[in-house]
Motif scaffolding. Structure first.
Motif, mmCIF file in Angstrom:
data_model
loop_
_atom_site.group_PDB
_atom_site.id
_atom_site.type_symbol
_atom_site.label_atom_id
_atom_site.label_comp_id
_atom_site.label_asym_id
_atom_site.label_seq_id
_atom_site.Cartn_x
_atom_site.Cartn_y
_atom_site.Cartn_z
ATOM 1 N N ALA A 11 -11.142 43.292 24.636
ATOM 2 C CA ALA A 11 -11.761 41.965 24.556
ATOM 3 C C ALA A 11 -12.876 41.839 25.579
ATOM 4 O O ALA A 11 -12.796 42.391 26.673
ATOM 5 N N GLY A 12 -13.924 41.099 25.217
ATOM 6 C CA GLY A 12 -15.055 40.965 26.121
ATOM 7 C C GLY A 12 -15.467 39.516 26.289
ATOM 8 O O GLY A 12 -15.015 38.629 25.563
ATOM 9 N N ASN A 61 -42.862 43.651 21.565
ATOM 10 C CA ASN A 61 -41.538 44.125 21.927
ATOM 11 C C ASN A 61 -41.619 45.465 22.664
ATOM 12 O O ASN A 61 -42.436 46.316 22.339
ATOM 13 N N ARG A 62 -40.768 45.629 23.670
ATOM 14 C CA ARG A 62 -40.634 46.931 24.344
ATOM 15 C C ARG A 62 -39.202 47.370 24.128
ATOM 16 O O ARG A 62 -38.265 46.669 24.498
ATOM 17 N N TYR A 63 -39.046 48.522 23.504
ATOM 18 C CA TYR A 63 -37.713 48.981 23.123
ATOM 19 C C TYR A 63 -36.862 49.239 24.352
ATOM 20 O O TYR A 63 -37.259 49.956 25.265
ATOM 21 N N ASN A 64 -35.710 48.611 24.392
ATOM 22 C CA ASN A 64 -34.701 48.965 25.377
ATOM 23 C C ASN A 64 -33.386 48.989 24.622
ATOM 24 O O ASN A 64 -32.906 47.951 24.156
ATOM 25 N N GLN A 65 -32.840 50.163 24.489
ATOM 26 C CA GLN A 65 -31.680 50.349 23.631
ATOM 27 C C GLN A 65 -30.548 49.393 23.999
ATOM 28 O O GLN A 65 -29.833 48.912 23.136
ATOM 29 N N GLU A 66 -30.385 49.098 25.293
ATOM 30 C CA GLU A 66 -29.232 48.309 25.709
ATOM 31 C C GLU A 66 -29.494 46.814 25.718
ATOM 32 O O GLU A 66 -28.564 46.033 25.796
ATOM 33 N N PRO A 114 -20.040 42.880 28.070
ATOM 34 C CA PRO A 114 -20.884 43.837 27.339
ATOM 35 C C PRO A 114 -22.368 43.559 27.550
ATOM 36 O O PRO A 114 -22.747 42.471 27.991
ATOM 37 N N SER A 115 -23.206 44.551 27.254
ATOM 38 C CA SER A 115 -24.640 44.319 27.233
ATOM 39 C C SER A 115 -24.982 43.669 25.895
ATOM 40 O O SER A 115 -24.155 43.610 24.995
#
Lengths: 898, 179
Positions: free
Chosen positions: A529-530, A251-256, A364-365
């Motif tokens: 709403a998304g 895993n490579r951390y990507n906050q989003e 949203p992401s």
């Protein structure tokens, strides 16, 4: 923000957090085991002890667990005081009592959190002379090894597996020093996210079998930041290599995007890089129907002469290839002769996603999905089609418990307490799918209906929402369906942030359009709403954007003389139409990396680099442009597709030049360059290293071939070097090949690269979204609702083009089946577990009959796996029962189990 | 001036005497290779891989020697046999780079890699300085007799079940509820 005092220094820390989180955020090392940044605190391991003082005059203080201590204004702590130091050392000494003398033969060695923490607290000599407790191991499937002796009972595994990922078959058993983490009996770990146990476990209880097969220590791996190509979500990964073979994906951390976790398809599905079916040389079809190996130059010469003699040349791109490769093909054949390689239906579905992303609808992401407190899934099989999103949806259902916690003034990070408080109360999740869904178990409501009925239901929801606004009377319908509609509307409107989830696994553009309409209607009521729509493949949106509305069918209908196919197995897309098409195809040139039906029909095959072997840009389903870097240079004649295609035009371009060409033609793609620094980037005059500073064997690795060490390959395409020279700790995150800081060899070192714990990367490029949300959303007019009888069931293992080529993963691909209702079975004269032949399935694969009365009426379900793709779009297949057929065992069940 | 001259002559005479004296002392030259010098067992010469008392390869391919090597002249690849033992699929030392520092031996957790009192490794062709496992592996235990890593490790292998290593109790019965 409260100010606390730690060892005499005043620190301003984030309010509402715990002390451990605050200390790590401020770069103060405190050892810990059970705390995990994504899972909060439970205070089980007692390792993060510090001393808290009541006031300035207190010189004794008391020992507290920093992970369980809230930071309050004026609190006084000490990390370095003698009491705390000796306490922490004795805790680790106790944890190590039963730890075996295994490090040399443990896959975790060298990146072990337990090793790091032992060194950090200074425990060295074992004083205990008693006997060590031992355990028998279990067989946990082809991905994960089990070595229970190494356990330190931190409970991270069960907390991740049960609480976070919703698994049921991993648990803690036994009492006192016999506590055992495993399954009730040996067998495959069922959860789709089980692979994360490898990274979650602070020591070597759960290890990566695919890595162990060809084991390499972390310090020897040559890695690069890559983007997973398993599905459309584009999770960030580190892919690693040694001796020219791909060794593992981490895993490579990507906050989003993916945060700390990956799905098992992404983690274990890259074996296709070293598959025996890999094409490593350029080949030309000879008169005998076999391929002759030809040199790079002569292959290019042949293709050029073929292209020179033809007037109608078409190029078929691929949604699994990078934007650079697709653009290079587009430059070669011209924009009017290029198509994205997607069928009409696929194209139409992705066009909806593009419209939504360009519109002012809130998309949203993936990590933002976790903040929505009501989710409506319309038709999409999230767990199998876009697996990592299912994990985010599972967290979204926890918002109810977080809300309850806030009401009782309980902190979010008090994990055990918050879960205890909420029990089974969850935020509403409504799953509307044709088949039983993995999310059903946490859904507040599950509805089984065909895609046609889901489309009608969606329309019903839109009508109900808009009629509310305009005050019109509700449309007439059965009272039962009105009841359902009213229920769903109430749920969505009661939530603070409702989310609509759908995706291309529904196979119906109409449903996606109505889902978008619904999101727009909902937005009239709830600004927050998304809508999250899942695309099909890693670069589906990217190619959809550059293909000038040409679909696969429109290109093929023009009867071209020469077709160049880029990294695309057309048999999987065209289904039963493939054979008739290939029969009239005069000339076919394939640029691909695997031997499949399309490459085996080509006149000339050019060996292309796989995604970990070349740089590439991808646009994920959020519209985020991401760059994947090359991990290693493939041997032999293999080259990146864009280099092959450029060579056909006799030009040489580095990827950044191709991206510049893209940006010139498509203003939206100007952000591609922001995703990562280009090849001119230098830090202190040097490129970024792919190897660790402690990479070993440099002067012996290839000494069997020649004692004169070869020069390291030069990477002209990127700002990364195949070298250990450089400082990765200063790299921009898009060029950082691994995370490591002194004293933190394991993946827990990630907090050193975050602005604060769970924050964004210190050196992250700003997110580069391709689409601006500027246009206002135009409602789609209503189209015809079609109803498929045969429904493909996606499977996390086997439904994408590449991952099933991996050894281990192929063992988890389901055997072909046909899921039907009992009345259909009766009509066809079939019973449970019969084997039937279908006249439309290639390779004469028998299908096992599964009776499932939960299916909507008139629906049959087959697995969407490569062997059966020809079932696609089939309405009147005939089935023949095979007498005395027995289903083969689904999966290997034996292995060394000691 | 005169004093300086006399002192110089005296110095010359002393030197001549010293040289003459050596005519009557025993020569230090060793007639190598006819006469072999004594080298202590701890001498850091040619590197070998040893076997445990049962005759199995001691090396478990943990890679610590490779990472400890300051000139990076050791390369190996781990594999596993049907007994569950780890061992190197290949183990290569490039002696044309080796500086005989002994770091690999110090790093080795299984006493596998050892330096021996043998330095006669010259070659005309540098390629011949590359030693593979078949050149390195000896049939004995070397300087540390009696040590077997798997007898103290928790990992079970064929012939040594869980709980049979040094200081281990038998595998627990997880289903027991006894206090």
């Amino acid at each position: 923000m409260p100010i606390i005092t730690v060892d005499g220094y005043e620190l301003e820390v984030k309010a509402g957090t715990n002390l451990l989180d605050a200390l790590l955020s401020r770069n103060i090392d405190v050892p810990y085991f059970c705390w995990h940044p994504a899972m909060g605190s439970i205070g089980a391991c007692r390792q993060c002890a510090v001393v808290q003082y009541a006031n300035k005059d207190d010189d004794r203080g008391r020992i507290v667990m920093s992970c369980m201590t809230a930071v309050t204004e004026g609190a006084i702590f000490s990390v370095d005081t003698n009491n705390a130091v000796t306490f922490r050392e004795s805790v680790i000494e106790n944890l190590m009592l039963n730890h075996p003398h295994d490090c040399p033969v443990c896959e975790e060695g060298g990146e072990c959190h337990l090793q790091d923490m032992t060194v950090m607290v200074g425990h060295r000599n074992r004083q205990y002379t008693g006997r060590k407790t031992t355990f028998r191991n279990q067989y946990l499937g082809p991905f994960i090894g089990h070595e229970m002796n190494r356990c330190i009972t931190c409970y991270r595994c069960t907390r991740f597996y049960q609480d976070y990922a919703g698994g049921h078959d991993l648990n803690a058993f036994g009492s006192r020093d016999r506590v055992f983490f495993g399954r009730a009996e040996s067998g495959v770990l069922e959860n789709e996210f089980a692979g994360n146990l490898i990274e979650v476990c602070p020591t070597g209880v759960f290890t990566d079998k695919t890595l162990s097969k060809n084991y390499t220590r972390k310090w020897d791996l040559q890695s690069a930041p890559t983007v997973c190509t398993g599905c459309s979500l584009g999770c960030n990964t580190y892919t690693s290599e040694r001796y020219g073979e791909l060794r593992r994906v981490h895993n490579r951390y990507n906050q989003e995007v993916n945060g700390y976790f990956l799905c098992d398809r992404g983690r274990f599905g890259s074996g296709y890089v070293d598959s025996p079916k890999r094409i490593r040389q350029a080949g030309m079809l000879n008169a005998a129907g076999l391929y002759d190996v030809v040199s790079k130059d002569s292959a290019i010469e042949h293709v050029r002469s073929m292209l020179a003699n033809a007037s109608k040349i078409k190029g078929i791109g691929s949604p699994r290839a990078s934007l650079e490769s697709n653009q290079s093909l587009r430059d070669l054949v011209g924009e009017d002769n290029y198509c994205s390689g997607m069928t009409n239906t696929e194209r139409e579905m992705h066009a909806v996603i593009l419209d939504v992303l360009r519109s002012d609808l809130n998309s949203p992401s993936m990590s933002e999905v976790e903040n929505f407190d009501a989710v409506l899934v319309l038709g999409e099989d999230v767990t199998n089609h876009a697996p990592r999103l299912a994990l985010s949806i599972r967290q979204a259902t926890r918002n109810k418990s977080l809300k309850l916690a806030a009401e009782t003034q309980l902190s979010e990070w008090q994990d055990a307490a918050v879960r205890e408080l909420a029990q089974n109360q969850r935020s509403p999740l409504i799953v509307v799918t044709p088949m039983t869904d993995r999310l059903d178990e946490i859904a507040s409501q599950s509805l089984r209906m065909s895609f046609g009925d889901i489309t009608k239901l969606t329309q019903g929801l839109i009508d109900a929402l808009t009629s509310d606004v305009s005050g019109e009377k509700q449309r007439a319908g059965s009272s039962e369906s009105n009841e359902v509609v009213r229920g769903i509307i109430e749920t969505l409107l009661a939530a603070e942030r409702p989310l609509i989830v759908s995706g291309t696994s529904v196979g119906s553009p109409e449903l996606l359009k109505r889902a978008a309409n619904l999101a727009a209607a909902l937005k009239q009521h709830k600004k927050t709403a998304g809508i999250f729509l899942c695309a099909s493949e890693v670069n589906s949106l990217g190619v959809c954007l550059i293909d000038n509305h040409h679909s696969l069918e429109s290109i093929l209908d023009e009867a071209p003389e020469v077709v160049i196919v880029l990294e695309n197995d057309l048999s999987l897309r065209l289904g039963h139409r493939f054979d008739s098409w290939i029969a009239k195809m005069p000339r076919l040139i394939a640029v691909d990396h695997l031997d499949h039906l399309t490459t085996s029909k080509a006149d000339i095959v050019l060996p292309a680099a796989t995604d970990p072997e070349c740089e590439g840009s991808y646009i994920n389903t959020e519209g985020r442009a991401q760059r994947s870097m090359a991990v290693f240079k493939p041997a032999g004649n293999i080259a990146a597709s864009y280099h092959w295609l450029d060579a056909l035009r006799d030009v040489t371009r580095v990827p950044s030049e191709i991206r510049a060409a893209l940006a010139n033609q498509f203003s939206e793609l100007q952000v591609l360059d922001d995703a990562a620094p280009d090849e001119k980037f230098r830090d202190a005059g040097g490129k970024q290293p792919r190897m660790t500073h402690r990479s070993s064997g440099r002067t012996a690795m290839y000494a069997d071939i020649s004692v004169h060490e070869p020069k390291q390959p030069i990477d002209e395409d990127s700002a990364m070097a195949f070298s250990m020279e450089g400082n990765q700790n200063r790299s921009p995150s898009a060029l950082r090949a691994y995370t490591w800081t002194p004293g933190w060899n394991s993946n827990q070192s990630i907090h050193k690269f975050q602005i604060e714990v769970n924050g964004s990367d210190v050196a992250a490029n700003p997110p580069s979204f391709v689409f601006s949300d500027s246009e206002s959303f135009c409602h789609y007019p209503r189209g015809n609702i079609s109803n498929n009888v045969l429904i493909p069931q996606f499977h996390i293992f086997g439904s994408d083009e590449l991952s099933a080529f991996s050894d281990e993963l192929s063992q988890r691909v389901p055997l072909p089946y046909l899921r039907i209702r009992s009345e259909d079975a009766q009509r066809l004269g079939l019973t449970k577990d019969d084997g039937v032949m279908c006249d439309q399935v290639k390779k004469s694969t028998p299908l096992r009959i599964i009776i499932d009365d939960d299916l909507p009426v008139d629906c049959m379900v087959y697995p969407k796996i490569a062997e059966l793709f020809e079932l696609n779009g089939l309405d009147n297949a005939s089935f023949v029962r095979i007498d005395g057929w027995h289903s083969p065992p689904a999966i290997i069940t034996s292995d060394r189990t000691n | 001036m005169l004093l300086d001259m006399l002192s110089a002559i005296w110095s010359q005479l002393l030197t001549l005497a010293e040289v003459l004296k050596h005519t009557f002392t025993k020569a230090d030259t060793v007639q190598y290779p006819e006469e072999m010098p004594y080298l202590a067992p701890r001498y850091r010469g040619r590197i070998v891989l040893t076997r445990d008392p049962d005759g199995h390869e001691r090396c478990v391919a943990c890679n610590l020697c490779a990472v400890a090597c300051p000139v990076d002249c050791i390369a190996l690849q781990k594999t596993e046999d049907e007994d569950g033992r780890w061992y190197p699929e290949f183990f290569r030392i490039n002696f044309s780079r080796c500086i005989m520092c002994g770091m690999c031996e110090e790093a080795c957790p299984t006493y596998s890699i050892q330096l021996t009192p043998d330095f006669e490794m010259c070659e005309y062709d540098r390629q011949n300085m590359v030693y593979e496992k078949e050149h390195l592996l000896i049939s004995g235990q070397g300087k540390y007799p009696g040590y077997s890593f798997y007898n103290v490790a928790g990992k079970s292998i064929a012939g040594k079940d869980k709980g049979e290593a040094l200081n281990e109790s038998p595998p627990v019965d997880v289903r027991s509820l006894l206090p």
